[in-house]
Design a protein around this motif. Structure first.
Motif, mmCIF file in Angstrom:
data_model
loop_
_atom_site.group_PDB
_atom_site.id
_atom_site.type_symbol
_atom_site.label_atom_id
_atom_site.label_comp_id
_atom_site.label_asym_id
_atom_site.label_seq_id
_atom_site.Cartn_x
_atom_site.Cartn_y
_atom_site.Cartn_z
ATOM 1 N N VAL A 155 0.850 -1.188 0.000
ATOM 2 C CA VAL A 155 0.000 0.000 0.000
ATOM 3 C C VAL A 155 0.883 1.235 0.000
ATOM 4 C CG1 VAL A 155 -1.772 1.274 1.253
ATOM 5 C CG2 VAL A 155 -1.812 -1.239 1.216
ATOM 6 N N PRO A 156 0.770 2.131 -0.999
ATOM 7 C CA PRO A 156 1.622 3.332 -1.059
ATOM 8 C C PRO A 156 1.159 4.396 -0.059
ATOM 9 C CG PRO A 156 0.129 3.281 -2.917
ATOM 10 C CD PRO A 156 -0.086 1.992 -2.186
ATOM 11 N N GLU A 157 1.947 5.482 0.012
ATOM 12 C CA GLU A 157 1.689 6.521 1.007
ATOM 13 C C GLU A 157 0.455 7.368 0.677
ATOM 14 O OE1 GLU A 157 6.383 7.245 2.222
ATOM 15 O OE2 GLU A 157 5.173 8.884 1.359
ATOM 16 N N PHE A 158 0.124 7.506 -0.591
ATOM 17 C CA PHE A 158 -0.990 8.406 -0.934
ATOM 18 C C PHE A 158 -2.316 7.926 -0.347
ATOM 19 C CE2 PHE A 158 -3.797 6.347 -3.949
ATOM 20 C CZ PHE A 158 -3.050 5.274 -4.427
ATOM 21 N N VAL A 159 -2.417 6.632 -0.042
ATOM 22 C CA VAL A 159 -3.666 6.116 0.523
ATOM 23 C C VAL A 159 -3.926 6.750 1.887
ATOM 24 C CG1 VAL A 159 -4.860 4.051 1.323
ATOM 25 C CG2 VAL A 159 -3.487 3.962 -0.766
ATOM 26 N N ASP A 160 -2.876 6.788 2.730
ATOM 27 C CA ASP A 160 -3.033 7.428 4.039
ATOM 28 C C ASP A 160 -3.216 8.931 3.896
ATOM 29 O OD1 ASP A 160 -0.612 5.171 5.482
ATOM 30 O OD2 ASP A 160 -2.796 5.029 5.387
ATOM 31 N N LYS A 161 -2.497 9.530 2.977
ATOM 32 C CA LYS A 161 -2.559 10.971 2.824
ATOM 33 C C LYS A 161 -3.948 11.442 2.434
ATOM 34 C CE LYS A 161 -0.403 14.770 0.237
ATOM 35 N NZ LYS A 161 0.615 15.116 -0.783
ATOM 36 N N LEU A 162 -4.593 10.689 1.578
ATOM 37 C CA LEU A 162 -5.928 11.069 1.119
ATOM 38 C C LEU A 162 -7.048 10.411 1.915
ATOM 39 C CD1 LEU A 162 -5.401 10.982 -2.762
ATOM 40 C CD2 LEU A 162 -5.209 12.921 -1.201
ATOM 41 N N GLY A 163 -6.700 9.603 2.905
ATOM 42 C CA GLY A 163 -7.717 8.972 3.738
ATOM 43 C C GLY A 163 -8.525 7.928 3.009
ATOM 44 N N LEU A 164 -7.873 7.093 2.218
ATOM 45 C CA LEU A 164 -8.568 6.085 1.415
ATOM 46 C C LEU A 164 -8.420 4.682 1.970
ATOM 47 C CD1 LEU A 164 -7.491 7.366 -2.130
ATOM 48 C CD2 LEU A 164 -9.585 7.911 -0.875
ATOM 49 N N ASN A 165 -7.937 4.534 3.184
ATOM 50 C CA ASN A 165 -7.701 3.195 3.732
ATOM 51 C C ASN A 165 -8.983 2.380 3.829
ATOM 52 O OD1 ASN A 165 -4.695 3.173 4.671
ATOM 53 N ND2 ASN A 165 -5.497 5.159 5.338
ATOM 54 N N SER A 166 -10.085 3.052 4.191
ATOM 55 C CA SER A 166 -11.351 2.321 4.368
ATOM 56 C C SER A 166 -11.939 1.843 3.053
ATOM 57 C CB SER A 166 -12.367 3.212 5.084
ATOM 58 O OG SER A 166 -12.631 4.378 4.311
ATOM 59 N N LEU A 167 -11.375 2.294 1.931
ATOM 60 C CA LEU A 167 -11.901 1.910 0.622
ATOM 61 C C LEU A 167 -11.036 0.874 -0.065
ATOM 62 C CD1 LEU A 167 -12.860 5.488 -0.592
ATOM 63 C CD2 LEU A 167 -14.388 3.735 0.289
ATOM 64 N N LEU A 168 -10.103 0.263 0.676
ATOM 65 C CA LEU A 168 -9.252 -0.797 0.135
ATOM 66 C C LEU A 168 -9.681 -2.146 0.694
ATOM 67 C CD1 LEU A 168 -5.595 0.580 0.057
ATOM 68 C CD2 LEU A 168 -6.941 -0.237 -1.871
ATOM 69 N N ASN A 169 -9.568 -3.147 -0.163
ATOM 70 C CA ASN A 169 -9.829 -4.530 0.246
ATOM 71 C C ASN A 169 -11.260 -4.701 0.757
ATOM 72 O OD1 ASN A 169 -8.926 -7.164 0.345
ATOM 73 N ND2 ASN A 169 -8.275 -7.020 2.478
ATOM 74 N N ILE A 170 -12.229 -4.033 0.104
ATOM 75 C CA ILE A 170 -13.632 -4.187 0.488
ATOM 76 C C ILE A 170 -14.290 -5.172 -0.470
ATOM 77 C CG2 ILE A 170 -13.809 -1.883 1.480
ATOM 78 C CD1 ILE A 170 -15.093 -0.924 -1.076
ATOM 79 N N SER A 171 -15.287 -5.892 0.048
ATOM 80 C CA SER A 171 -15.951 -6.931 -0.737
ATOM 81 C C SER A 171 -16.953 -6.303 -1.703
ATOM 82 C CB SER A 171 -16.668 -7.905 0.196
ATOM 83 O OG SER A 171 -17.381 -8.870 -0.551
ATOM 84 N N ILE A 172 -16.884 -6.730 -2.977
ATOM 85 C CA ILE A 172 -17.803 -6.284 -4.018
ATOM 86 C C ILE A 172 -18.539 -7.505 -4.546
ATOM 87 C CG2 ILE A 172 -18.052 -5.105 -6.239
ATOM 88 C CD1 ILE A 172 -17.081 -3.288 -4.035
ATOM 89 N N PHE A 173 -19.856 -7.387 -4.692
ATOM 90 C CA PHE A 173 -20.632 -8.524 -5.167
ATOM 91 C C PHE A 173 -20.137 -8.971 -6.547
ATOM 92 C CE2 PHE A 173 -24.124 -11.325 -5.504
ATOM 93 C CZ PHE A 173 -24.589 -11.265 -6.812
ATOM 94 N N GLY A 174 -19.807 -10.260 -6.665
ATOM 95 C CA GLY A 174 -19.360 -10.824 -7.929
ATOM 96 C C GLY A 174 -17.878 -10.675 -8.202
#
Length: 661
Positions: A254-273
């Motif tokens: 996971v690169p640094e921009f994920v923490d910088k932009l606050g996108l951690n909660s949008l990684l590795n989430i379950s999507i139907f199908g």
């Protein structure tokens, strides 16, 4: 050219009563520039009801030269009459006229069906009746008539337009209302023939071409639909041959921009199908980096991206086989026919919608960073897009309303001038459109804008969906249309009420007819039952008489039919009443027939005695009563008296009884 001719005189100040610039001399109209000053001009008022002498007033620079009535007030209509006369005279003399282009709207596109051009005519007729109307000018070329209506103050109403269409007459309306101060007939000639605004009120040829073009468009739409259906079938067939999708490579860091932009909660989430994309963390990180992070770094100039772009990026990351791309226009139909199918494209789209729900992305003709996300870093460029969207929405609603108004009623409407009309105290319609929404809520439209769009939608629905008539007409020329709609709806209501009354009367008439038929059927049934009873009675009477003749042939009972009485009623009447009464008579005859069981001598003696008693009964004053006495069971004798006639003692007693009747 029309605007250039008109603008030449904008610097001059017109006369306060209308600026009469044309006078009449020797029956010919002449311009103010072509005459001498004062009464020397020799002109009179063009209004035939006035014809007063005119004074030519040559004004100083900055004011417009004009005519004035000599020693009397302005008659009020001289300007309109002069302009109208001059225009007709110009067309009669020149025999030339430029017809406008004929256009028609097909959906959202306007097409030119007949090009505008200047024509030379063979004949000109003025103020001559044709059918039900008397037009200003009739131009004739090769036997075909073209009607020209010259407008100074009063435009043709819808009734006249309908008459033109009904008679199949081609008609052009020329607007001369803005050329009231043209001082020269030379300038007016060019204006009337070519440059004045003009439009078709009716064009039979154009209508036929429009119908033909509409049929062509329908055929093209049908061909496109057939092609689209074939493509859908082809795509579905290709899906049926596709095997399961392979997996992503291993997950990445996971690169640094994920923490910088606050996108951690949008990684590795379950999507139907998303089973087709096993490396969930990897492909989701790929999307965030390639689109969210890069759009943020690009700032306001970042271009929008589509779901297809995201899907192609995932395909490049995966580097293995994917199903063919489904075109957007057939995608919904394909997935509807294959509800169990979930491709990697569907998974990518679902993930973008998750980002949209989290406030990261927004979709407006493409995916882009949402306004809230940009506002967090000070970006406010989205306001421009919002204002443009508002302008487009209001323009489309206003255009739909104006198109619903008949051409004769919407003349002179100017959209730019309409935007400057007041909507609320202190604000015009344009101010309401430009008002900035709440920066903390991108979906806020402000109450005034919401009210404006609601009022416009109500006016549009009044025409398109027969909606209620709003109170606020928003400065549109809708008075005649509203009155016509009210009249039409009132007539529809009256027609509906008349239809309801007709149905009620028909139902009542049907009910009365059904009741009459029921009573008639009951009457006929009663008559049939009476007839049947009568026939049955006659049948029983015939059987009764047949049995009497068969079982009692002796002379003694020749009149037995009339003499038999049962329960106070003659047997011959009782047997005809009902089956039950017939059975009673049959039983009575059975009892009488028992006499026939006597042996020969006794039977003879009984017959002789019976004959004697019967003869004795003839001497009785009341013979029926005597016969009833003989044939009815008597408790004193323990039998019927006639059955005891062989007994000498009883026989003598019976004789005495018979003499007493």
């Amino acid at each position: 050219m029309a605007s250039e001719e008109f603008n030449k005189f904008e610097g001059a100040v017109p006369h306060e009563r209308g600026g009469l610039v044309l006078g009449e001399r020797d029956g010919i109209l002449i311009g103010i520039d072509d005459v001498s000053s004062g009464l020397a001009c020799g002109c009179i008022c063009p209004n035939p009801l006035c014809a007063a002498p005119l004074v030519a007033k040559k004004c100083k620079p900055g004011r417009m030269d004009h005519f004035a009535h000599y020693k009397r007030r302005d008659c009020g209509v001289a300007l309109e009459t002069a302009l109208h006369k001059a225009a007709k005279a110009i067309l009669e003399e020149a025999r030339q006229f430029e017809v406008p282009a004929y256009t028609e709207w097909f959906g959202d596109q306007e097409e030119v069906l007949l090009k505008g051009r200047c024509l030379q005519f063979d004949e000109v007729r003025l103020e001559q009746r044709t059918g039900r109307i008397v037009p200003d000018v009739i131009l004739i070329k090769d036997g075909h008539e073209l009607i020209v209506e010259l407008v100074v103050t009063h435009w043709c109403d819808q009734t006249k337009i309908d008459i033109l269409a009904l008679q199949g007459l081609a008609c052009v309306e020329v607007d001369l209302s803005r050329y009231r101060e043209v001082p020269s007939l030379h300038n007016l000639r060019e204006i009337v023939i070519r440059s004045a605004p003009r439009e078709w009120l009716n064009n039979p040829v154009g209508v036929l071409r429009a119908q033909k073009r509409e049929a062509e468009l329908i055929a093209e739409a049908q061909d496109r639909a057939a092609t689209r259906e074939a493509l859908i079938v082809k795509v579905i067939g290709s899906f049926e041959r596709i095997g399961p999708e392979t997996n992503f490579p291993n997950a990445v860091d996971v690169p640094e921009f994920v923490d910088k932009l606050g996108l951690n909660s949008l990684l590795n989430i379950s999507i139907f199908g998303d089973q087709c994309l096993s490396n969930r963390l990897g492909w989701q990180l790929c999307v965030l980096e390639a689109f969210v992070h890069r759009s943020f770094m690009a700032g306001p100039s970042a271009s929008a991206f589509s779901t297809k772009d995201v899907h192609e990026k995932i395909k490049a990351f995966r580097r293995q086989g994917f199903p063919n791309w489904i075109d957007e226009d057939i995608r919904a139909d394909v997935l509807e026919r294959l509800p169990q199918y979930r491709s990697s494209f569907d998974v990518a789209k679902a993930y973008l919608e998750v980002l949209q729900g989290a406030g990261i992305l927004q979709f407006r003709k493409g995916w882009s960073l949402s306004a809230n996300f940009r506002l967090a870093v000070g970006e406010r460029e989205w306001l421009k897009t919002e204002r443009a969207r508002r302008r487009d929405e209001v323009r489309d609603l206003a255009r739909d309303i104006i198109r619903s108004i008949p051409k004769g009623e919407r003349m002179g409407f100017d959209y730019d001038r309409w935007l400057q009309m007041p909507f609320i105290p202190g604000s015009t319609i344009n101010d309401v459109i430009r008002c900035d929404p709440d920066p903390d809520d991108i979906d806020d439209l402000t109450p005034e804008y919401r009210t404006l769009t609601a009022d416009l939608s109500a006016l549009r629905d009044m025409f398109a969906k027969s909606g209620p008539i709003p109170k606020n007409m928003l400065f549109f020329p809708l008075h005649a249309s509203v009155q016509r709609i009210k009249r039409d709806r009132h007539l529809q209501a009256l027609a509906a009420e008349a239809e309801r009354q007709r149905r009620v009367q028909a139902e009542e008439q049907a009910r009365i007819e059904a009741e009459r038929k029921r009573l008639e059927n009951e009457r006929l049934a009663a008559i049939a039952r009476q007839e049947q009873e009568r026939q049955n009675g006659l049948r029983r009477l015939a059987a009764f008489r047949t049995r009497l003749a068969a079982e009692f042939p002796c002379e003694t009972f020749g009149d037995l039919e009339r003499a038999l009485v049962i329960a106070g009623q003659p047997a011959v009447s009782l047997v005809q009443q009902s089956d039950r009464d017939g059975e009673r008579v049959e039983d009575y005859l059975t009892e009488l027939s028992q006499i026939g069981a006597l042996t020969g001598e006794r039977k003879r003696r009984l017959a002789a005695a019976s004959r004697q008693l019967y003869m004795l009964s003839g001497v009785a004053k009341d013979r029926p009563r005597a016969m009833q006495f003989l044939t009815t069971f008597n408790p004193a004798y323990g039998a019927r008296p006639i059955d005891l006639c062989l007994n000498p003692d009883v026989s003598n007693d019976l004789r005495e009884k018979l003499y007493s009747f």
